[in-house]
Design a protein around this motif. Sequence first.
Motif, PDB file in Angstrom:
ATOM      1  N   PHE A  69       9.715 -49.979 -56.810  1.00 36.71           N
ATOM      2  CA  PHE A  69      10.613 -49.606 -55.693  1.00 36.71           C
ATOM      3  C   PHE A  69      10.244 -48.295 -55.003  1.00 36.71           C
ATOM      4  O   PHE A  69      10.302 -48.197 -53.798  1.00 36.71           O
ATOM      5  CB  PHE A  69      12.087 -49.529 -56.137  1.00 36.71           C
ATOM      6  CG  PHE A  69      12.520 -50.635 -57.070  1.00 36.71           C
ATOM      7  CD1 PHE A  69      12.125 -51.960 -56.850  1.00 36.71           C
ATOM      8  CD2 PHE A  69      13.312 -50.371 -58.179  1.00 36.71           C
ATOM      9  CE1 PHE A  69      12.523 -52.978 -57.701  1.00 36.71           C
ATOM     10  CE2 PHE A  69      13.709 -51.384 -59.041  1.00 36.71           C
ATOM     11  CZ  PHE A  69      13.307 -52.688 -58.800  1.00 36.71           C
ATOM     12  N   LYS A  70       9.932 -47.264 -55.786  1.00 36.32           N
ATOM     13  CA  LYS A  70       9.631 -45.941 -55.230  1.00 36.32           C
ATOM     14  C   LYS A  70      10.718 -45.440 -54.271  1.00 36.32           C
ATOM     15  O   LYS A  70      10.448 -45.029 -53.145  1.00 36.32           O
ATOM     16  CB  LYS A  70       8.280 -45.943 -54.523  1.00 36.32           C
ATOM     17  CG  LYS A  70       7.113 -46.116 -55.475  1.00 36.32           C
ATOM     18  CD  LYS A  70       5.830 -45.599 -54.855  1.00 36.32           C
ATOM     19  CE  LYS A  70       4.601 -46.058 -55.623  1.00 36.32           C
ATOM     20  NZ  LYS A  70       4.499 -45.505 -56.972  1.00 36.32           N
ATOM     21  N   VAL A  94      21.141 -45.012 -50.258  1.00 36.28           N
ATOM     22  CA  VAL A  94      20.387 -46.107 -49.654  1.00 36.28           C
ATOM     23  C   VAL A  94      20.082 -45.783 -48.192  1.00 36.28           C
ATOM     24  O   VAL A  94      18.940 -45.886 -47.735  1.00 36.28           O
ATOM     25  CB  VAL A  94      21.209 -47.418 -49.756  1.00 36.28           C
ATOM     26  CG1 VAL A  94      20.618 -48.501 -48.862  1.00 36.28           C
ATOM     27  CG2 VAL A  94      21.265 -47.881 -51.210  1.00 36.28           C
ATOM     28  N   TRP A  95      21.128 -45.363 -47.491  1.00 32.64           N
ATOM     29  CA  TRP A  95      20.962 -45.062 -46.068  1.00 32.64           C
ATOM     30  C   TRP A  95      19.929 -43.960 -45.860  1.00 32.64           C
ATOM     31  O   TRP A  95      19.034 -44.058 -45.017  1.00 32.64           O
ATOM     32  CB  TRP A  95      22.316 -44.639 -45.474  1.00 32.64           C
ATOM     33  CG  TRP A  95      22.369 -44.775 -43.985  1.00 32.64           C
ATOM     34  CD1 TRP A  95      22.796 -45.845 -43.272  1.00 32.64           C
ATOM     35  CD2 TRP A  95      21.942 -43.793 -43.028  1.00 32.64           C
ATOM     36  NE1 TRP A  95      22.670 -45.613 -41.919  1.00 32.64           N
ATOM     37  CE2 TRP A  95      22.150 -44.358 -41.742  1.00 32.64           C
ATOM     38  CE3 TRP A  95      21.404 -42.512 -43.117  1.00 32.64           C
ATOM     39  CZ2 TRP A  95      21.844 -43.685 -40.569  1.00 32.64           C
ATOM     40  CZ3 TRP A  95      21.084 -41.840 -41.940  1.00 32.64           C
ATOM     41  CH2 TRP A  95      21.309 -42.420 -40.679  1.00 32.64           C
ATOM     42  N   GLU A  96      20.025 -42.901 -46.695  1.00 29.50           N
ATOM     43  CA  GLU A  96      19.102 -41.769 -46.540  1.00 29.50           C
ATOM     44  C   GLU A  96      17.674 -42.150 -46.911  1.00 29.50           C
ATOM     45  O   GLU A  96      16.718 -41.666 -46.294  1.00 29.50           O
ATOM     46  CB  GLU A  96      19.559 -40.600 -47.420  1.00 29.50           C
ATOM     47  CG  GLU A  96      20.804 -39.909 -46.904  1.00 29.50           C
ATOM     48  CD  GLU A  96      21.436 -38.978 -47.929  1.00 29.50           C
ATOM     49  OE1 GLU A  96      22.260 -38.150 -47.527  1.00 29.50           O
ATOM     50  OE2 GLU A  96      21.111 -39.105 -49.137  1.00 29.50           O
ATOM     51  N   ASN A  97      17.542 -43.021 -47.920  1.00 26.09           N
ATOM     52  CA  ASN A  97      16.207 -43.471 -48.305  1.00 26.09           C
ATOM     53  C   ASN A  97      15.510 -44.183 -47.151  1.00 26.09           C
ATOM     54  O   ASN A  97      14.320 -43.990 -46.918  1.00 26.09           O
ATOM     55  CB  ASN A  97      16.286 -44.400 -49.520  1.00 26.09           C
ATOM     56  CG  ASN A  97      16.003 -43.662 -50.814  1.00 26.09           C
ATOM     57  OD1 ASN A  97      14.871 -43.283 -51.075  1.00 26.09           O
ATOM     58  ND2 ASN A  97      17.025 -43.451 -51.616  1.00 26.09           N
ATOM     59  N   VAL A  98      16.275 -45.005 -46.452  1.00 27.34           N
ATOM     60  CA  VAL A  98      15.688 -45.742 -45.325  1.00 27.34           C
ATOM     61  C   VAL A  98      15.436 -44.793 -44.153  1.00 27.34           C
ATOM     62  O   VAL A  98      14.371 -44.818 -43.528  1.00 27.34           O
ATOM     63  CB  VAL A  98      16.601 -46.917 -44.911  1.00 27.34           C
ATOM     64  CG1 VAL A  98      16.044 -47.622 -43.691  1.00 27.34           C
ATOM     65  CG2 VAL A  98      16.755 -47.893 -46.072  1.00 27.34           C
ATOM     66  N   THR A 139      16.437 -52.314 -50.680  1.00 27.82           N
ATOM     67  CA  THR A 139      16.403 -51.003 -50.023  1.00 27.82           C
ATOM     68  C   THR A 139      14.960 -50.654 -49.651  1.00 27.82           C
ATOM     69  O   THR A 139      14.677 -50.199 -48.534  1.00 27.82           O
ATOM     70  CB  THR A 139      16.962 -49.910 -50.958  1.00 27.82           C
ATOM     71  OG1 THR A 139      18.246 -50.318 -51.413  1.00 27.82           O
ATOM     72  CG2 THR A 139      17.059 -48.586 -50.243  1.00 27.82           C
ATOM     73  N   ALA A 140      14.056 -50.900 -50.602  1.00 26.64           N
ATOM     74  CA  ALA A 140      12.644 -50.603 -50.342  1.00 26.64           C
ATOM     75  C   ALA A 140      12.120 -51.449 -49.183  1.00 26.64           C
ATOM     76  O   ALA A 140      11.330 -50.970 -48.355  1.00 26.64           O
ATOM     77  CB  ALA A 140      11.817 -50.850 -51.603  1.00 26.64           C
ATOM     78  N   ILE A 141      12.571 -52.703 -49.123  1.00 31.69           N
ATOM     79  CA  ILE A 141      12.123 -53.570 -48.020  1.00 31.69           C
ATOM     80  C   ILE A 141      12.688 -53.066 -46.694  1.00 31.69           C
ATOM     81  O   ILE A 141      11.993 -53.035 -45.678  1.00 31.69           O
ATOM     82  CB  ILE A 141      12.534 -55.035 -48.300  1.00 31.69           C
ATOM     83  CG1 ILE A 141      11.696 -55.590 -49.460  1.00 31.69           C
ATOM     84  CG2 ILE A 141      12.339 -55.896 -47.050  1.00 31.69           C
ATOM     85  CD1 ILE A 141      12.109 -56.975 -49.912  1.00 31.69           C
TER      86      ILE A 141
END
Lengths: 294, 255
Positions: free
Chosen positions: B115-116, B123-127, B173-175
Amino acid sequence: MLVFALFSIRRAWQGFWRNALMSLAATLTMVLMLTLLAGFFVLQNVLLASLSYVEQKVEVVAYIENTATQEQVDALVSQVQAMPEVASVEYVSRDQALANFRAQLQAQGRPDLTANLDQNPLYASINVKLHDPAQLNTVVSAIHDDPIVRSVINIQALVDRVLTFTGIVRTAGVVILGIVGVIVLFIIVNTIRLAVVARAEEIEIMRLVGASDAFIRWPFVFEGALVGLFGALITLGMLALAADPLSKAMVNFFNVLPIELGSVGRDTAALVLGTGLGVGVVGAWVSVRTYLIR
Amino acid sequence: MTSHEPASPSLLGRLTGRSRPVRTSRDVVVLHDVSKRYPNGRLALRDVDLVVPEGDFVFLVGPSGAGKSTLMRLLIRDELATQGHVVVDGNDLAQLKRRAVPKVRRKIGIVFQDFKLLPRKTVWENVAFALEVTGTPRSRIRPAVDRVLALVGLTAQAEQVPNQLSGGEQQRTAIARALVHDPRIIIADEPTGNLDPVISWELIQLLLRINELGVTILMATHDAEVVTALRKRVVALEEGRIIRDELGATYHRED
């Protein structure tokens, strides 16, 4: 450009506080090292000031024959004054020499027996201060041949020893300061590197999603600068608090040496702030670079 | 899907009804005569030829150490080929200047087995991170992130952090992060490797939907069941060589 600058600064700020423990460790290391550096720097300055005080004490004293006329003395004084090696010339008349001697006896609390003398046994003299004590010989030989000069006190051997000693101490001071500086540099850079390595994952993700090198690098560089700035400010705060009691202690300790330390405070502040910021920025730059070059 | 499919507008364009200049169909990935030898002397890829037209869904299969990961690292220019040409979306990666590398990477979305994700970000911030670090203005980040989160079905989880999520949600999330740049191709390195079979199928369904929106997908996997069931194009690697490249194929060679 504005987006980039805002982004970098915001990320640096976030990065600093999100890894509070790491940032604290880096900042404290910085404080410790900067204090060490500042301490050595101040010590070095005290040392240099003491050395030049000692060297200032070196002067050429030439005794004048009692037969010399005022014109001859004036001629000698202006001749010596004209030499480029000479800082100042002071003529001490026989009466003045006696007065000085009496004052000295009184200061030392010894009985003054000079009143019993039927005449003044002291010679008049010219006291020559030099720009550089190493040039003692030139001045001595120039004065020595003047017919009205009775004798010149030869302190060549003493001066040579003083100069050798101060030279060694000066060089050792610079070398030690240099070594401390290098050690400080390595430790701080290494600490910042640890802070960057702790974020290796984040850097990798940035690369993978197509962040340009600048976007990866600058937040870390700003963060390094932040660590440097905080470290330097804390260090300076501590030094400012410690300066007063320390300098009092120093005056008590060195009370025989009225040392001139006018600009050392400012120089130390500049050194601490410059080193902190510089090492923070360079350390972060170098540490991030490892992740960029591929 | 073939390279003769009509031109397709961008993914986000389709999602929003906002259309970009129409892209002409072409090959997204071209590997010509590619070999890769690592500094330690290991030859990871030998004389690989591979053409992936836009819109393709390609499974990359083969035992561990066959060269799947090396091939993917060549595509994102994490490594350079020792020999041959690697062309991504018309850019010969060997000719690419260092400064131009990030721009090409933004055309590629990458998904990993692990995933990294950044654990301290939601989730929102990761994207959003993927857009922030590439200099996207904030005003454009919010709608773009909301859109991809809706696409992968994580709108409700937007404010959660990764360890509050299931494995499937983390991978989605990663996708979403891979998609947010509106990439030409998604490269997925064993994306279902850490997921149980049911969740794996959900994820594959998501990738299929994304593929239908026109995004090329290159997925390395060990999941024989998935590969065999979908009957997509299968490229099999072994000891650094492509030993099989078939359309509508199964995981194992059908003899």
